[in-house]
Design an enzyme around this catalytic site. Structure first.
Site, mmCIF file in Angstrom:
data_model
loop_
_atom_site.group_PDB
_atom_site.id
_atom_site.type_symbol
_atom_site.label_atom_id
_atom_site.label_comp_id
_atom_site.label_asym_id
_atom_site.label_seq_id
_atom_site.Cartn_x
_atom_site.Cartn_y
_atom_site.Cartn_z
ATOM 1 N N GLY A 105 0.823 -1.208 0.000
ATOM 2 C CA GLY A 105 0.000 0.000 0.000
ATOM 3 C C GLY A 105 0.856 1.256 0.000
ATOM 4 O O GLY A 105 2.074 1.191 -0.231
ATOM 5 N N ILE A 152 -6.572 -4.168 -0.278
ATOM 6 C CA ILE A 152 -7.989 -4.444 -0.509
ATOM 7 C C ILE A 152 -8.816 -3.151 -0.552
ATOM 8 O O ILE A 152 -9.946 -3.149 -1.005
ATOM 9 C CB ILE A 152 -8.599 -5.405 0.547
ATOM 10 C CG1 ILE A 152 -8.573 -4.774 1.935
ATOM 11 C CG2 ILE A 152 -7.934 -6.754 0.528
ATOM 12 C CD1 ILE A 152 -9.527 -5.446 2.908
ATOM 13 N N ASP A 153 -8.241 -2.043 -0.070
ATOM 14 C CA ASP A 153 -9.031 -0.821 0.120
ATOM 15 C C ASP A 153 -9.329 -0.052 -1.171
ATOM 16 O O ASP A 153 -10.215 0.790 -1.193
ATOM 17 C CB ASP A 153 -8.310 0.129 1.084
ATOM 18 C CG ASP A 153 -8.047 -0.512 2.434
ATOM 19 O OD1 ASP A 153 -8.792 -1.436 2.790
ATOM 20 O OD2 ASP A 153 -7.097 -0.098 3.114
ATOM 21 N N ARG A 197 -10.349 1.516 5.553
ATOM 22 C CA ARG A 197 -9.688 2.692 6.155
ATOM 23 C C ARG A 197 -10.468 3.962 5.830
ATOM 24 O O ARG A 197 -11.672 3.961 5.947
ATOM 25 C CB ARG A 197 -8.249 2.800 5.657
ATOM 26 C CG ARG A 197 -7.408 1.617 6.071
ATOM 27 C CD ARG A 197 -6.237 2.079 6.889
ATOM 28 N NE ARG A 197 -5.181 1.102 6.832
ATOM 29 C CZ ARG A 197 -3.910 1.410 6.744
ATOM 30 N NH1 ARG A 197 -3.528 2.661 6.681
ATOM 31 N NH2 ARG A 197 -3.011 0.463 6.749
ATOM 32 N N ARG A 280 -29.216 -6.327 14.316
ATOM 33 C CA ARG A 280 -27.953 -6.977 14.694
ATOM 34 C C ARG A 280 -26.794 -6.295 13.977
ATOM 35 O O ARG A 280 -26.969 -5.765 12.874
ATOM 36 C CB ARG A 280 -27.944 -8.466 14.295
ATOM 37 C CG ARG A 280 -29.094 -9.272 14.886
ATOM 38 C CD ARG A 280 -28.963 -9.339 16.405
ATOM 39 N NE ARG A 280 -30.292 -9.477 17.015
ATOM 40 C CZ ARG A 280 -30.790 -10.616 17.454
ATOM 41 N NH1 ARG A 280 -30.088 -11.717 17.354
ATOM 42 N NH2 ARG A 280 -31.973 -10.647 18.009
ATOM 43 N N HIS A 286 -11.568 -9.884 9.246
ATOM 44 C CA HIS A 286 -10.521 -10.386 8.354
ATOM 45 C C HIS A 286 -11.007 -11.345 7.277
ATOM 46 O O HIS A 286 -10.259 -11.649 6.348
ATOM 47 C CB HIS A 286 -9.391 -11.012 9.174
ATOM 48 C CG HIS A 286 -8.569 -9.958 9.846
ATOM 49 N ND1 HIS A 286 -8.978 -9.324 10.988
ATOM 50 C CD2 HIS A 286 -7.401 -9.389 9.491
ATOM 51 C CE1 HIS A 286 -8.084 -8.414 11.322
ATOM 52 N NE2 HIS A 286 -7.125 -8.431 10.433
ATOM 53 N N GLN A 288 -12.833 -10.570 5.079
ATOM 54 C CA GLN A 288 -12.830 -9.761 3.850
ATOM 55 C C GLN A 288 -11.533 -9.863 3.079
ATOM 56 O O GLN A 288 -11.498 -9.670 1.880
ATOM 57 C CB GLN A 288 -13.042 -8.279 4.209
ATOM 58 C CG GLN A 288 -14.409 -8.004 4.762
ATOM 59 C CD GLN A 288 -14.473 -6.640 5.424
ATOM 60 O OE1 GLN A 288 -14.694 -5.636 4.772
ATOM 61 N NE2 GLN A 288 -14.291 -6.598 6.724
HETATM 62 P P1 ATP Z 1 -1.981 -1.105 3.795
HETATM 63 O O1 ATP Z 1 -2.588 -0.087 2.850
HETATM 64 O O2 ATP Z 1 -2.462 -2.459 3.559
HETATM 65 O O3 ATP Z 1 -2.009 -0.720 5.234
HETATM 66 P P2 ATP Z 1 0.685 -0.073 3.666
HETATM 67 O O4 ATP Z 1 1.816 -0.401 2.765
HETATM 68 O O5 ATP Z 1 0.155 1.325 3.588
HETATM 69 O O6 ATP Z 1 -0.411 -1.168 3.416
HETATM 70 P P3 ATP Z 1 1.978 0.457 6.207
HETATM 71 O O7 ATP Z 1 1.842 -0.220 7.528
HETATM 72 O O8 ATP Z 1 1.698 1.903 6.132
HETATM 73 O O9 ATP Z 1 1.119 -0.395 5.180
HETATM 74 O O10 ATP Z 1 3.498 0.257 5.697
HETATM 75 C C1 ATP Z 1 4.111 -1.033 5.656
HETATM 76 C C2 ATP Z 1 5.573 -0.926 6.013
HETATM 77 O O11 ATP Z 1 6.248 -0.055 5.079
HETATM 78 C C3 ATP Z 1 5.858 -0.289 7.374
HETATM 79 O O12 ATP Z 1 5.753 -1.203 8.436
HETATM 80 C C4 ATP Z 1 7.305 0.167 7.196
HETATM 81 O O13 ATP Z 1 8.210 -0.894 7.329
HETATM 82 C C5 ATP Z 1 7.314 0.638 5.737
HETATM 83 N N1 ATP Z 1 7.063 2.088 5.694
HETATM 84 C C6 ATP Z 1 5.881 2.744 5.762
HETATM 85 N N2 ATP Z 1 6.039 4.082 5.723
HETATM 86 C C7 ATP Z 1 7.367 4.292 5.633
HETATM 87 C C8 ATP Z 1 8.204 5.454 5.577
HETATM 88 N N3 ATP Z 1 7.682 6.684 5.594
HETATM 89 N N4 ATP Z 1 9.539 5.287 5.505
HETATM 90 C C9 ATP Z 1 10.076 4.051 5.496
HETATM 91 N N5 ATP Z 1 9.358 2.917 5.556
HETATM 92 C C10 ATP Z 1 8.032 3.012 5.624
#
Ligand code: ATP
Length: 368
Positions: A105, A152-153, A197, A280, A286, A288
């Site tokens: 993501g 998934i979002d 989200r 209800r 999860h 989903q």
């Molecule tokens: P989802 O949309 O499913 O939550 P996501 O990729 O946005 O996925 P995050 O938890 O935001 O999920 O990021 C996943 C991982 O990416 C973090 O645990 C971290 O290791 C890395 N990460 C996120 N933001 C940063 C950042 N600004 N700098 C460096 N690493 C990052």
């Protein structure tokens, strides 16, 4: 011979396995070595053959039909710090990997872009502290990065669909169909909370596909008296026409006009207190994101995996890192950081209650 690694990061999404399979096989097909990084950025930080593994053609056999991500995913706090990224760089270099494809993501892709932009200073430091040799330094002056969007979002700007979104949508619709049957039997109302989200895509489309009575999404907040009156009017009208079921879909990020969250409990209370309905709450949770991917996600993930490999093979130090998107049914490359910036700007606009701006940003290709 180039070595291309793939990792999955952030929340898991159905179709990630198809994406990994396509990247591994396409890399091998193009004469490269293929690697996987286990457990997202956690695997980069830990390093070694247990976490950065060479993969062969057979290693991904049958993966298209499997849900979740077989190479693991994790949230890694250490990678948000420079020391974690320094270790990540060292481990990639030790494994001989020179290109990284991240399926995740916006957080994961922000991390990927930061990693690439910091790369020259990271390898400088590794050389100065004798953690890599001169030869390794010369070979790895540039790190190719590419993003594919697994979430998934469906909340990433510049792409029409993210890998996993249609599978989650399908699962939500099936779950609501099941609930509908029991609601009909008992003439009940169900308040169904869905993930997403601060994006209402899953709730809105699931609500339309299941002909829900009322849908709450973050993008269209109302004052509490507005939504209460409107929802009660609509539900009463449907009931007066003989409908025995009431389905209200509430997005995880649903908010009222004063920015306070609207919970399934709030909606439940109104349906009970004002309409006297036997109500209800169903939180799908999860379920989903579990299970196998629908055909669309498998195909999207496969086509985007092929394009991601092409993109890293064609990219140079002067071109911005690409993100593989789908626009009007075509697989296209977008500048990764622009897409992340735009996605963040939409989330910020929603949080700041500037819905007009959020909507216009969602329709805009790039942010100045
Ligand atoms: P989802 O949309 O499913 O939550 P996501 O990729 O946005 O996925 P995050 O938890 O935001 O999920 O990021 C996943 C991982 O990416 C973090 O645990 C971290 O290791 C890395 N990460 C996120 N933001 C940063 C950042 N600004 N700098 C460096 N690493 C990052």
């Amino acid at each position: 011979q180039k070595a291309i690694a793939v990792m999955t990061s952030g929340g898991d999404a159905p179709g990630m396995n198809s994406n990994v399979r396509a990247i591994v096989r396409s890399a091998i097909f193009k004469g490269c070595r293929a690697f996987v990084v286990m457990e997202g950025y956690e695997g980069l930080v830990r390093g070694g053959p247990e976490y950065i593994k060479e993969f062969h053609w057979e290693d991904v056999r049958g993966w298209s039909a499997e849900g979740g991500t077989n190479i693991g995913t994790a949230r890694c706090m250490e990678f948000k710090k420079r020391e974690g990224r320094l270790l990540g760089a060292q481990h990639l270099i030790e494994a001989g990997v020179d290109a990284l494809i991240v399926c995740g993501g916006d957080g994961s892709l922000t991390g990927a872009d930061l990693f690439r932009s910091e790369w020259p200073s990271l390898i400088d430091e590794l050389l100065k502290t004798n953690r890599i040799s001169n030869e390794q330094f010369e070979r790895m002056k540039h790190l190719n990065i590419c993003g594919t969007v697994g979430s998934i979002d469906n909340d990433m700007s510049t792409t029409d669909a993210t890998i996993g979104a249609y599978s989650a949508l399908d699962r939500i619709c099936k779950a609501i169909d099941y609930v509908e049957a029991t609601a009909n039997s008992h003439s009940r109302a169900f308040v169904v909370e869905v993930m997403g989200r601060n994006c209402g895509w899953l709730a809105l489309l699931a609500g339309i596909a299941t002909s829900a009575d009322y849908i709450f999404i973050p993008e269209k907040p109302a004052t509490s008296s507005e939504w209460q009156d409107q929802m009660c009017d609509i539900v009463s009208k449907h009931r007066s026409r003989g409908k025995r079921t009431t389905i209200v879909v509430v997005a995880e990020g649903a908010i009222s006009a004063d920015l306070t969250p609207i919970s399934p409990g709030d909606v439940h209370k109104v349906l009970v207190d004002r309409l006297g309905l036997d109500t209800r709450i169903t939180t799908l949770g999860h379920v989903q994101r579990g299970g196998t991917a629908v055909a669309y996600d498998r195909i999207l993930a496969t086509l985007q995996g092929l394009e991601a490999v092409n993109a890293v093979l064609e990219s140079s130090p002067d071109t911005p890192s690409p993100l593989i998107a789908v626009n009007e049914n075509k697989i296209v490359r977008k500048p990764l950081m622009e897409s992340v910036k735009l996605t963040k700007a939409v989330a910020e606009a929603i949080q700041a209650k500037d819905f007009k701006r959020a909507m216009s940003l969602r329709d805009t290709e790039f942010i100045e």
